[in-house]
Write a protein that holds these residues in place. Structure first.
Motif, PDB file in Angstrom:
ATOM      1  N   PRO A  24      47.913  47.866  46.451  1.00  0.00           N
ATOM      2  CA  PRO A  24      48.007  46.454  46.089  1.00  0.00           C
ATOM      3  C   PRO A  24      46.398  45.637  45.985  1.00  0.00           C
ATOM      4  N   ILE A  25      45.586  46.442  46.937  1.00  0.00           N
ATOM      5  CA  ILE A  25      44.218  45.854  47.045  1.00  0.00           C
ATOM      6  C   ILE A  25      43.447  46.386  45.543  1.00  0.00           C
ATOM      7  N   CYS A  26      44.014  47.119  44.781  1.00  0.00           N
ATOM      8  CA  CYS A  26      43.256  47.306  43.648  1.00  0.00           C
ATOM      9  C   CYS A  26      43.572  46.380  42.474  1.00  0.00           C
ATOM     10  N   ASN A  27      42.748  46.230  41.822  1.00  0.00           N
ATOM     11  CA  ASN A  27      42.723  45.035  40.406  1.00  0.00           C
ATOM     12  C   ASN A  27      43.162  46.117  39.235  1.00  0.00           C
ATOM     13  N   SER A  28      44.279  45.708  38.637  1.00  0.00           N
ATOM     14  CA  SER A  28      44.519  46.508  37.396  1.00  0.00           C
ATOM     15  C   SER A  28      43.871  46.283  36.250  1.00  0.00           C
ATOM     16  N   ALA A  29      43.204  45.221  36.155  1.00  0.00           N
ATOM     17  CA  ALA A  29      42.531  44.914  35.233  1.00  0.00           C
ATOM     18  C   ALA A  29      41.144  45.538  35.142  1.00  0.00           C
ATOM     19  N   LEU A  30      40.878  46.080  36.224  1.00  0.00           N
ATOM     20  CA  LEU A  30      39.594  46.880  36.055  1.00  0.00           C
ATOM     21  C   LEU A  30      39.625  48.156  36.051  1.00  0.00           C
ATOM     22  N   VAL A  47      25.099  50.842  39.551  1.00  0.00           N
ATOM     23  CA  VAL A  47      26.364  50.028  40.214  1.00  0.00           C
ATOM     24  C   VAL A  47      27.718  50.819  39.769  1.00  0.00           C
ATOM     25  N   LEU A  48      28.437  50.773  40.722  1.00  0.00           N
ATOM     26  CA  LEU A  48      29.440  51.687  40.588  1.00  0.00           C
ATOM     27  C   LEU A  48      31.035  50.405  40.536  1.00  0.00           C
ATOM     28  N   VAL A  49      31.532  50.530  39.362  1.00  0.00           N
ATOM     29  CA  VAL A  49      32.428  49.445  39.323  1.00  0.00           C
ATOM     30  C   VAL A  49      33.842  50.200  39.319  1.00  0.00           C
ATOM     31  N   THR A  50      34.743  49.840  40.430  1.00  0.00           N
ATOM     32  CA  THR A  50      35.970  50.329  40.366  1.00  0.00           C
ATOM     33  C   THR A  50      37.086  49.357  40.663  1.00  0.00           C
ATOM     34  N   PRO A  51      38.360  49.619  40.558  1.00  0.00           N
ATOM     35  CA  PRO A  51      39.209  48.552  40.659  1.00  0.00           C
ATOM     36  C   PRO A  51      39.344  48.024  42.054  1.00  0.00           C
ATOM     37  N   TRP A  52      38.695  48.574  42.935  1.00  0.00           N
ATOM     38  CA  TRP A  52      38.791  48.260  44.586  1.00  0.00           C
ATOM     39  C   TRP A  52      37.435  47.884  45.098  1.00  0.00           C
ATOM     40  N   THR A  53      36.476  48.174  44.566  1.00  0.00           N
ATOM     41  CA  THR A  53      34.985  47.655  44.883  1.00  0.00           C
ATOM     42  C   THR A  53      33.819  47.710  43.965  1.00  0.00           C
ATOM     43  N   LEU A 102      28.935  45.347  47.340  1.00  0.00           N
ATOM     44  CA  LEU A 102      28.499  44.069  47.041  1.00  0.00           C
ATOM     45  C   LEU A 102      29.692  43.116  46.785  1.00  0.00           C
ATOM     46  N   ILE A 103      30.735  43.590  46.176  1.00  0.00           N
ATOM     47  CA  ILE A 103      32.011  42.828  46.029  1.00  0.00           C
ATOM     48  C   ILE A 103      33.217  43.676  46.383  1.00  0.00           C
ATOM     49  N   SER A 104      34.113  43.450  47.512  1.00  0.00           N
ATOM     50  CA  SER A 104      35.261  43.942  47.556  1.00  0.00           C
ATOM     51  C   SER A 104      36.252  43.131  48.655  1.00  0.00           C
ATOM     52  N   PRO A 105      37.397  43.137  48.256  1.00  0.00           N
ATOM     53  CA  PRO A 105      38.017  43.425  47.210  1.00  0.00           C
ATOM     54  C   PRO A 105      37.603  42.776  45.928  1.00  0.00           C
ATOM     55  N   VAL A 106      38.145  43.250  44.682  1.00  0.00           N
ATOM     56  CA  VAL A 106      37.624  42.510  43.285  1.00  0.00           C
ATOM     57  C   VAL A 106      38.847  42.101  42.898  1.00  0.00           C
ATOM     58  N   ILE A 107      39.877  41.630  43.590  1.00  0.00           N
ATOM     59  CA  ILE A 107      40.957  40.705  42.828  1.00  0.00           C
ATOM     60  C   ILE A 107      40.894  39.806  41.996  1.00  0.00           C
ATOM     61  N   ASP A 108      39.920  38.813  42.346  1.00  0.00           N
ATOM     62  CA  ASP A 108      39.567  37.689  41.756  1.00  0.00           C
ATOM     63  C   ASP A 108      38.937  38.009  40.056  1.00  0.00           C
TER      64      ASP A 108
END
Lengths: 172, 361
Positions: A24-30, A47-53, A102-108
């Motif tokens: 649930p901590i993952c953002n499925s849009a990412l 920069v590494l973009v993942t659904p969680w960070t 930098l940003i985590s969680p990335v839900i928003d």
């Protein structure tokens, strides 16, 4: 896309599909995406973009090995915009890698494109030597705080009633 | 009632000038102030008379006091306590009974509008406050009366800040946090169950030294200590990033010190300084000793599911409630400017602001 980005994306895509799948901590849009990797001091940074960070990632260059950090070990790197503390990410498939969150969680974050935009902007801002807005703000804040603690006026110069009503103190 | 300065008290207790100045620079560092601020702290301590503090206890367990008096802050044991001029604290003072209660009345009169009221615990409001009796009267009455003459209020711990376990559902005594009872005074919330000793000392030192309250976030917590989540600076964070989780207590991953998110760690949703300041003089903190964060500094943490249940609804846990939350800025993204702002503020947050205080790390 360079080799470093390919390698990072392959490893993290695998992590996303296995160990992080359905959390649930993952953002499925990412999605997993390595953004803007460039050579810096013989290493690769991007920069590494993942659904969680979203993190800064540092990978070793061909000729320069990167220090493998143990648990609770940190390493400070100085970029033009300031110093950043990196921690060691030890994933066997990836080899040595250091990250700075930098940003985590990335839900928003609503769309993957927005996350990538943020990542691109981060890479730009990271290498800005001069007074960036953020640094100016930080300096000003430090100055204001010092003045506040000394009991001195926080503003540089006295403010007239007219200027005050016009909100000129907001513009500084 | 003493009106000596902090410095005089320190000297009287045999603290050398050298240790005093060292204390000042360490205090500046722990407050996130530039090293150039140390002389100012020293100056204030040399010249300002001590501020009296009344420390009231409502419904609570005294863990805040326990934490505070075990502060590893240099000189804290001897000095901060006397510096504080803790005129009334029913756990620490020698007086008892009517004699003790007279102290409150005396301070209220003598230092009207000039003392700090530290509240540990909260007042229960049901049955006219009869669930917590202080000197023969409901605590809520004593609290309101004392607060009326105070300059500012410090809400120690989860009890005073949010309500804590006695306010957990169904809250039979209607235990109520201080800011919902006292609405006309500046209130500084220092949540945690208990709060970190160094954070408590720093907040008090800041207020006594500068005669001001520290910068607060939207929820009334000092920004310097509650501006980041446990997760942001957790030393196990790289394991989270790589999806390396403890799946079961005592499994191989637990022995390797992997991320405890799947075991119910509330680090991703908890604002506190545990992962940076740590506990017992910086020795360790819950995650370092192998247990997940229970989120004790967050509002209503008793009612947010089990301590071992995985965080499922991140939003519910107040990620967006922080004034500086980067996530909140990114939500409903509108244009390039917003993205740029999010990027710059994320970078600024990640930047090492105070490398001098980091020591050997």
């Amino acid at each position: 896309m360079n080799v470093v980005e390919q390698k990072l994306e392959a490893v993290f895509r695998d992590i996303a599909e296995t160990r992080m799948a359905g959390l649930p901590i993952c953002n499925s849009a990412l999605r997993v995406q390595a953004v803007g990797f460039r050579e810096w001091q013989e290493h690769w940074v991007g920069v590494l973009v993942t659904p969680w960070t979203i993190s800064l990632a540092l990978m070793p260059g061909d000729k320069a090995p990167l220090k493998t950090l143990g648990p609770d070990e940190k390493m400070t790197w100085e970029f033009p915009s300031g110093k950043y503390e990196f921690m060691g990410l030890n994933e066997p498939a990836l080899g040595t890698c250091q990250t700075c969150s930098l940003i985590s969680p990335v839900i928003d974050i609503g769309r993957h494109e927005d996350a990538v935009d943020v990542a691109r902007q981060v890479m730009d801002a990271l290498f800005v030597t001069d007074e960036t807005d953020a640094k100016r703000d930080a300096d000003r804040k430090q100055m204001v705080e010092a003045a506040r603690l000394k009991g001195e006026p926080v503003l540089d110069k006295p403010l007239s009633r007219r200027d005050f009503l016009r909100g000129s103190f907001l513009g500084t | 009632m003493s009106t000596e300065t902090f410095y005089e008290v320190m000297r009287r207790q045999g603290i050398s000038r050298r240790s005093f100045l060292k204390f000042c620079s360490l205090t500046a560092a722990s407050l996130g102030l530039a090293p150039t601020m140390a002389p100012q702290i020293a100056h204030a301590m040399e010249t300002k008379p001590r501020t009296p503090v009344i420390w009231l206890h409502g419904l609570e367990c005294t863990c805040c006091s326990e934490s505070f008096i075990r502060s590893a802050h240099p000189l804290a044991k001897d000095v901060v306590l006397s510096m504080l001029s803790l005129d009334y604290d029913d756990t620490l003072m020698a007086a008892a009974g009517h004699q003790a209660e007279e102290i409150i009345a005396e301070i209220r009169k003598k230092y009207k509008g000039n003392f700090i009221l530290a509240v540990e615990g909260n007042p229960p409001l049901n049955e006219d406050g009869m669930f917590c009796i202080h000197g023969g009267r409901p605590f809520v009455e004593v609290l309101k009366e004392t607060a009326a003459d105070a300059k500012a209020i410090i809400s120690w711990g989860a009890c005073a800040s949010w309500g804590c376990v006695q306010a957990a559902k169904p809250n039979p005594t209607r235990a109520t946090p201080v800011h919902k009872v006292i609405t006309d005074k500046p209130i500084i919330k220092v949540p945690g169950c208990p709060p970190i000793a160094e954070v408590m000392t720093a907040v008090v030192t800041y207020m006594l030294t500068f005669d001001r309250i520290p910068e607060l976030d939207r929820q009334g917590r000092p920004k310097m200590f509650y501006g980041q989540r446990i997760h942001d600076k957790c030393y196990r964070r790289p394991h989270f990033d790589a999806g390396q989780f403890v799946e079961e207590w005592d499994d191989e991953a637990a022995r390797k010190g992997y991320c405890l998110y799947k075991m119910g760690c509330k680090g991703p949703t908890t604002y506190n300084a545990c992962s940076t300041v740590r506990w017992n003089g910086g020795v360790s903190f819950p995650i370092q000793s192998g247990h997940g964060c229970i989120g004790c500094s967050e509002e209503g943490f008793w009612d947010k599911g089990g301590f071992y249940e995985r965080v499922t609804d991140i939003k519910q846990f107040g990620v967006e409630s922080n004034a500086d939350a980067v996530g909140g800025t990114v939500a409903g993204i509108a244009g390039a400017a917003v993205v740029a702002h999010a990027a710059v503020s994320a970078l600024t947050k990640a930047r090492d602001k105070n490398d001098q205080s980091k020591g050997g790390k």
